[in-house]
Design an enzyme around this catalytic site. Structure first.
Site, PDB file in Angstrom:
ATOM      1  N   GLU A 176       0.805  -1.262   0.204  1.00 63.59           N
ATOM      2  CA  GLU A 176      -0.018   0.076  -0.154  1.00 63.59           C
ATOM      3  C   GLU A 176       0.778   1.228  -0.040  1.00 63.59           C
ATOM      4  OE1 GLU A 176       0.257  -1.138   4.370  1.00 63.59           O
ATOM      5  OE2 GLU A 176       0.209  -1.996   2.684  1.00 63.59           O
ATOM      6  N   HIS A 217      17.210  11.685  13.307  1.00 62.01           N
ATOM      7  CA  HIS A 217      16.557  12.578  14.128  1.00 62.01           C
ATOM      8  C   HIS A 217      15.022  12.007  14.140  1.00 62.01           C
ATOM      9  CE1 HIS A 217      15.427  16.963  15.444  1.00 62.01           C
ATOM     10  NE2 HIS A 217      14.583  16.030  15.776  1.00 62.01           N
TER      11      HIS A 217
END
Length: 279
Positions: A176, A217
């Site tokens: 998907e 991060h």
């Protein structure tokens, strides 16, 4: 939750605020928002929030380091700087706030929340600039969401930091994915967070992508609703998790979704994948 007065209780029951309180708790439980990691801003529709805001609320004005003309007179629900997602549901008055951007786009006025002299997230510049960039592409846009999605961060240590190659890899991990984010993902070089510089670069990527990876991060996601932005990140994170599992398996990748199959899949679901990211 702390004892709250009647006007705050009424405002806290606004659907958008309730939804944000519940979602941040889910994100913390998923391990994406440790300590004070992560931040969200939500452009509120004026007609949905004005009836609940009282002129009696104390107001504080913040000078912005940059002008945000497209957001003038807009109200935003924002998570607070230094606060923990795990605490939002218990103490929303300290961990959330609503700001209004001034007519000239140079100021942000705190009109509710941020109790105890709190202030909006330190990533506010990245949020405001990204809102402007996304609104220029999609007038239905409302949400910017930054989180430390575990496997997407891990992937930035083990995968080449190329938008084409990372997008292709994520598309091939879950069927998907190309349907959910057919434009792929944007990637920045490592940069210091909380600066105008990373805000400018993130917003620039947001012109072409709804997902922007900050290597080592986290990730920035956007959407018309909180669910849409969350679902976008959730889908990419699931694909990254599968990649990390496959990467660690001794056999490695033995078969995968081909580029032609991705093209066929996109056609079947009537989406247009980024042509630069397919062979």
């Amino acid at each position: 939750m702390k004892m709250i007065n009647k006007k705050d209780e009424i405002l806290l029951n606004v659907p958008e605020i309730q939804e944000l309180m519940k979602l941040t708790q889910d994100m913390w439980k998923m391990g994406w928002d440790e300590r004070n990691g992560g931040n969200i801003s939500y452009l509120l529709k004026e007609e949905n929030i004005i009836p609940y805001l009282s002129e009696a609320y104390p107001k504080r004005q913040m000078v912005l380091d940059f002008k945000v003309e497209l957001l003038k007179n807009q109200y935003l629900l924002v998570t607070a700087s230094g606060e923990y997602f795990r605490n939002i549901i218990m103490d929303p008055l300290a961990t959330l706030g609503i700001i209004r951007i001034s007519e000239d786009g140079n100021f942000a006025e705190i009109v509710w929340g941020f109790e105890g002299e709190g202030k909006p997230t330190s990533e506010l510049s990245s949020h405001l600039m990204s809102h402007e960039a996304r609104l220029a592409e999609d007038p239905e846009h409302r949400v910017i969401m930054h989180t430390h999605a575990t496997n997407l961060i891990a992937m930035t240590f083990t995968h080449v930091l190329s938008e084409k190659e990372m997008s292709s890899t994520l598309w091939k991990m879950c069927t998907e994915c190309i349907v959910v984010f057919p434009e792929g993902v944007g990637i920045l070089p490592w940069m210091i967070p909380g600066t105008d510089e990373i805000g400018i670069e993130t917003a620039s990527k947001m012109k072409d992508f709804r997902l922007v990876v900050w290597p080592h991060h986290g990730i920035f996601g956007s959407g018309a609703t909180l669910n849409e932005a969350f679902g976008l990140i959730e889908t990419a994170e699931k694909a990254a998790e599968i990649y990390m599992l496959v990467k660690s398996h001794p056999a490695g990748i033995m078969q995968e979704i081909t580029d032609q199959q991705l093209i066929d899949l996109a056609k079947a679901f009537n989406v247009k994948p980024n042509p630069l990211f397919l062979s």
